[in-house]
Scaffold this motif. Structure first.
Motif, PDB file in Angstrom:
ATOM      1  N   ILE A 104       0.811  -1.214   0.000  1.00 47.15           N
ATOM      2  CA  ILE A 104       0.000   0.000   0.000  1.00 47.15           C
ATOM      3  C   ILE A 104       0.848   1.270   0.000  1.00 47.15           C
ATOM      4  N   MET A 105       2.147   1.154   0.200  1.00 45.02           N
ATOM      5  CA  MET A 105       3.007   2.331   0.216  1.00 45.02           C
ATOM      6  C   MET A 105       4.150   2.148  -0.769  1.00 45.02           C
ATOM      7  N   ALA A 106       4.465   3.217  -1.495  1.00 52.16           N
ATOM      8  CA  ALA A 106       5.588   3.166  -2.425  1.00 52.16           C
ATOM      9  C   ALA A 106       6.890   3.077  -1.651  1.00 52.16           C
ATOM     10  N   PRO A 107       7.906   2.415  -2.202  1.00 50.97           N
ATOM     11  CA  PRO A 107       9.209   2.376  -1.525  1.00 50.97           C
ATOM     12  C   PRO A 107       9.789   3.778  -1.402  1.00 50.97           C
ATOM     13  N   ALA A 108      10.502   4.027  -0.311  1.00 51.18           N
ATOM     14  CA  ALA A 108      11.012   5.366  -0.035  1.00 51.18           C
ATOM     15  C   ALA A 108      12.464   5.311   0.407  1.00 51.18           C
ATOM     16  N   ILE A 109      13.163   6.417   0.176  1.00 54.43           N
ATOM     17  CA  ILE A 109      14.507   6.627   0.688  1.00 54.43           C
ATOM     18  C   ILE A 109      14.430   7.757   1.710  1.00 54.43           C
ATOM     19  N   LEU A 110      14.910   7.501   2.914  1.00 55.06           N
ATOM     20  CA  LEU A 110      14.957   8.534   3.947  1.00 55.06           C
ATOM     21  C   LEU A 110      16.301   9.241   3.866  1.00 55.06           C
ATOM     22  N   VAL A 111      16.255  10.571   3.838  1.00 57.74           N
ATOM     23  CA  VAL A 111      17.468  11.388   3.806  1.00 57.74           C
ATOM     24  C   VAL A 111      17.482  12.250   5.051  1.00 57.74           C
ATOM     25  N   ALA A 131       7.044   4.461  10.430  1.00 59.45           N
ATOM     26  CA  ALA A 131       5.754   3.785  10.359  1.00 59.45           C
ATOM     27  C   ALA A 131       4.887   4.326   9.229  1.00 59.45           C
ATOM     28  N   ALA A 132       5.106   5.589   8.858  1.00 62.20           N
ATOM     29  CA  ALA A 132       4.263   6.241   7.844  1.00 62.20           C
ATOM     30  C   ALA A 132       4.752   6.022   6.426  1.00 62.20           C
ATOM     31  N   HIS A 133       5.996   5.525   6.267  1.00 66.84           N
ATOM     32  CA  HIS A 133       6.571   5.352   4.934  1.00 66.84           C
ATOM     33  C   HIS A 133       7.232   3.981   4.813  1.00 66.84           C
ATOM     34  N   ASN A 134       7.261   3.465   3.619  1.00 70.78           N
ATOM     35  CA  ASN A 134       7.906   2.182   3.345  1.00 70.78           C
ATOM     36  C   ASN A 134       9.376   2.424   3.015  1.00 70.78           C
ATOM     37  N   ILE A 135      10.150   2.762   4.037  1.00 75.03           N
ATOM     38  CA  ILE A 135      11.552   3.135   3.852  1.00 75.03           C
ATOM     39  C   ILE A 135      12.396   1.890   3.613  1.00 75.03           C
TER      40      ILE A 135
END
Length: 364
Positions: free
Chosen positions: A9-16, A92-96
């Motif tokens: 349900i969440m797009a993959p993400a990169i945390l910076v 929790a809010a993003h698919n990091i």
């Protein structure tokens, strides 16, 4: 932990972390400029200690400008990475899937005056980030390290086999060294951890568009923005710390690297995570392999800007070494990366940014 079925349900993400700062913002720009990065959302965490946000704006100026230039959205959270509860909510809010970790205090001289602040921000903050990553099953990290971990050079150029942690001249350098040691221990303790520690030499310059660049808070601690602010009339003169080093002209010699080359190195590093056989801790130098003295950089900047840079000599600054420059062969081998921009390009782009924005992002 991530919500059930989060990946669907969440797009993959990169945390910076620290993504609104100088190198962080240019790396965000570099990722969004490349088609291979569109599969990822970009999530930026920054406490704005060294980034400007205009009154009434939700996002800091560099991120807002990057969004305008690329037409892409950046998720932004104003947060200090020592805030474990806040970080937990973001994970929790993003698919990091991986983290690029810039957030840190970074001035060598200032760290000598404020060691506790540097150890608290750089080491405690990094440990908190690692705890939250582990809790959410995120084990891939690109770390913003520094050539200061090598201490007083025993040989030049500096390659990754050079000893680290010996004779470190500043709390800043020690904080980066300690963080690397923590990362090595993590990788030994659990094979799921994959860490790429990019040891920067001296980032300078600005994005070629002239729309984002280096905008330090207060009097600059680094050479290039100090020169640029003198050239543009914000500061009276450049203070040259030390003119009696055993170098070509008595001033300190450094390996200056264009910030766009540096940003591209991070994008290359992220690609390594696609290889399932790539594991453990890896240190990689990012530099040009060429050293320039302070006075050589001043002369190059004067040519690029057409302005004379007034200067005066002062005593050596605590924490500085006479010379260092990189052997970047490992970056060429592992990342297929090499610096493409020379000192004239660095000075041209720094002046393009500063002359358009005499007061930095406050002019945007």
């Amino acid at each position: 932990m991530k919500p059930q079925n989060a990946e669907s349900i969440m797009a993959p993400a990169i945390l910076v972390t620290g993504g609104a700062g100088y190198v962080g913002s240019h790396t965000v720009m570099s990722m969004l400029e490349r088609s291979e990065s569109v599969e990822f959302e970009i999530v930026v965490v920054d406490n704005l200690s060294n980034a400007y946000r205009s009154e009434g704006q939700k996002k800091p100026a560099p991120l807002r400008i990057i969004e305008e230039m690329t037409g892409k959205n950046i998720h932004f959270y104003e947060l200090d990475i020592r805030d474990k509860e806040g970080l937990d909510k973001i994970f929790a809010a993003h698919n990091i899937e991986c983290v690029i970790h810039f957030a840190a205090l970074k001035a060598v001289g200032e760290s000598v005056e404020k060691p506790l602040e540097y150890y608290q921000a750089n080491i405690s903050g990094t440990c908190t980030l690692f705890e939250v990553m582990r809790d959410h099953g995120v084990y891939k990290l690109v770390y913003s390290s520094s050539c200061t971990v090598y201490g007083e050079p025993e040989k030049l150029p500096l390659d990754e086999s050079h000893p680290t942690g010996r004779g470190l001249a500043s709390p800043y350098g020690r904080s980066k060294y300690f963080c690397e040691e923590i990362m090595k221990d993590l990788c030994k303790s659990d094979p799921k951890w994959v860490v790429i520690s990019l040891r920067y030499f001296n980032p300078v310059g600005a994005h070629h568009s002239g729309r984002i660049g280096e905008d330090p808070t207060g009097i600059p601690n680094n050479l290039m923005p100090f020169i640029a602010q003198v050239a543009v009339g914000r500061l009276k003169e450049l203070v040259v710390f030390g003119d009696d080093y055993p170098t070509i002209d008595g001033t300190g010699v450094r390996d200056y690297i264009h910030v766009e080359d540096l940003a591209e190195g991070h994008v290359k590093a992220i690609k390594l995570f696609k290889d399932p056989a790539f594991s453990g801790f890896h240190a990689i130098n990012l530099g040009t392999g060429t050293g320039y003295s302070v006075l050589q950089v001043v002369a190059a900047f004067e040519r690029a800007s057409g302005r004379r840079v007034a200067r005066r000599a002062a005593a050596r600054r605590a924490g500085d070494v006479a010379a260092n420059y990189a052997d970047a062969a490992r970056a060429r081998r592992l990342l297929a990366w090499r610096a493409a921009r020379g000192l004239p390009d660095m000075c041209r782009d720094a002046w393009n940014w500063q002359s358009r924005h005499p007061h930095g992002f406050r002019d945007c």
